[in-house]
Design an enzyme around this catalytic site. Structure first.
Site, PDB file in Angstrom:
ATOM      1  N   SER A  96       3.861   3.071   2.046  1.00 56.01           N
ATOM      2  CA  SER A  96       3.406   2.524   0.912  1.00 56.01           C
ATOM      3  C   SER A  96       1.928   2.585   0.926  1.00 56.01           C
ATOM      4  O   SER A  96       1.170   3.685   1.019  1.00 56.01           O
ATOM      5  CB  SER A  96       3.636   1.021   0.846  1.00 56.01           C
ATOM      6  OG  SER A  96       3.532   0.234  -0.398  1.00 56.01           O
ATOM      7  N   ASP A 218      13.793   1.682  -5.908  1.00 52.66           N
ATOM      8  CA  ASP A 218      12.581   0.822  -5.184  1.00 52.66           C
ATOM      9  C   ASP A 218      11.846   0.144  -6.356  1.00 52.66           C
ATOM     10  O   ASP A 218      11.244   0.828  -7.177  1.00 52.66           O
ATOM     11  CB  ASP A 218      11.645   1.725  -4.455  1.00 52.66           C
ATOM     12  CG  ASP A 218      10.372   1.004  -3.918  1.00 52.66           C
ATOM     13  OD1 ASP A 218      10.249  -0.086  -4.074  1.00 52.66           O
ATOM     14  OD2 ASP A 218       9.530   1.813  -3.440  1.00 52.66           O
ATOM     15  N   HIS A 246      11.865  -1.257  -0.871  1.00 49.72           N
ATOM     16  CA  HIS A 246      10.676  -0.524  -0.735  1.00 49.72           C
ATOM     17  C   HIS A 246      10.512  -0.300   0.847  1.00 49.72           C
ATOM     18  O   HIS A 246       9.485   0.241   1.235  1.00 49.72           O
ATOM     19  CB  HIS A 246       9.565  -1.694  -1.187  1.00 49.72           C
ATOM     20  CG  HIS A 246       8.137  -1.098  -1.162  1.00 49.72           C
ATOM     21  ND1 HIS A 246       7.856   0.312  -1.783  1.00 49.72           N
ATOM     22  CD2 HIS A 246       7.138  -1.473  -0.580  1.00 49.72           C
ATOM     23  CE1 HIS A 246       6.769   0.575  -1.638  1.00 49.72           C
ATOM     24  NE2 HIS A 246       6.180  -0.507  -0.839  1.00 49.72           N
TER      25      HIS A 246
END
Length: 267
Positions: A96, A218, A246
């Site tokens: 991320s 996601d 995620h």
């Protein structure tokens, strides 16, 4: 101030290895997020784990909202760690926002890095003209309001949405705990920095071989984003894995390992 103390740095694995894997976590996590992935690489690589400043009680004393109002400051911390440990031939593996900060670090000091692995990463979360990041500004404003009004209630509700995998509620519960370990004002400051950032022009400057690993489902990073990165990072290849949520490195570590291994062995 010790860089290694500031970022709670740990060095594991094969100290004689020619290559180093640096693992970077995302928002609401710390280095323990990689617990199921790291063992697969311990024999063949030097492993560096760290916590971003503000991620937990160990690092929050070093958080300064003026310093960390831009993602570049987290990238600078990565470079500090690399320099302190005299690392080279680095594969940076970031989840991320951890992946995006790795991109900024690699742009700044390209010779220090060999390749990049970005897991469910996004250069921009806000929708715009001809770009779908997954969030409207109105939705983000509401998210920030909820964080500010009752952070712990927000964390309890946010975790199951982001983690998905409702058949394994323990995953969301664990994520809610690491989220709640953040100091509320620090979490809000970092969240605003992440969700309001725009690094679309930066990704075009990456020249390293880059593996994009994307979960099929996601809510934080839709498929449109990974296709955008594949198109705009010059040496990118995309691996879509059949997972939900995620945090596939937590929910389906074996699939993430399977995606990473061929890339770092062949490039």
């Amino acid at each position: 101030m010790s860089v290694l103390l500031r970022n709670n740095v740990r060095v594991l694995g094969n100290e004689k290895a020619d290559e180093t894997l640096v693992f970077a976590h995302g928002f609401g996590n710390d280095q323990q997020a990689w617990a199921e992935v790291v063992p697969a690489f311990l024999d063949d690589y030097r492993i560096v784990l760290f916590d971003y400043v503000g991620a937990n009680k160990q690092t929050v004393p070093y958080f300064n909202p003026r310093k960390y109002r831009k993602l570049q400051s987290f990238a600078d911390d990565i470079l500090d760690i690399i320099e302190e440990l005299s690392l080279e031939n680095i594969t940076f593996i970031g989840h991320s926002v951890g992946g995006m900060s790795g991109i900024l670090a690699a742009i700044q000091e390209p010779a220090w890095f060999s390749r990049l692995v970005l897991l469910n990463a996004s250069p921009r979360y806000v929708n715009g003209d001809d770009y779908y990041g997954g969030f409207s500004q109105e939705v983000l404003n509401e998210l920030f309001t909820q964080m500010e009004s009752n952070f712990y209630a927000w964390a309890s509700g946010f975790a199951p949405t982001i983690m998905a995998n409702p058949d394994r509620p323990q995953l969301a519960s664990a994520y809610a705990q690491t989220l709640s370990a953040m100091r509320p004002d620090v979490a809000l400051s970092i969240a605003k920095m992440i969700f309001q950032s725009d690094h679309r022009t930066d990704v075009e400057r990456v020249r390293h071989p880059t593996l994009l690993i994307q979960a099929k489902d996601d809510v934080a990073v839709p498929m449109e984003v990974c296709y955008y990165l594949e198109k705009h990072i010059p040496n990118a290849e995309l691996s879509i894995i059949d997972t939900q949520g995620h945090h596939p490195h937590i929910s389906d570590a074996d699939k993430v390992i399977k995606a990473i291994k061929p890339f770092i062995n062949l490039n």
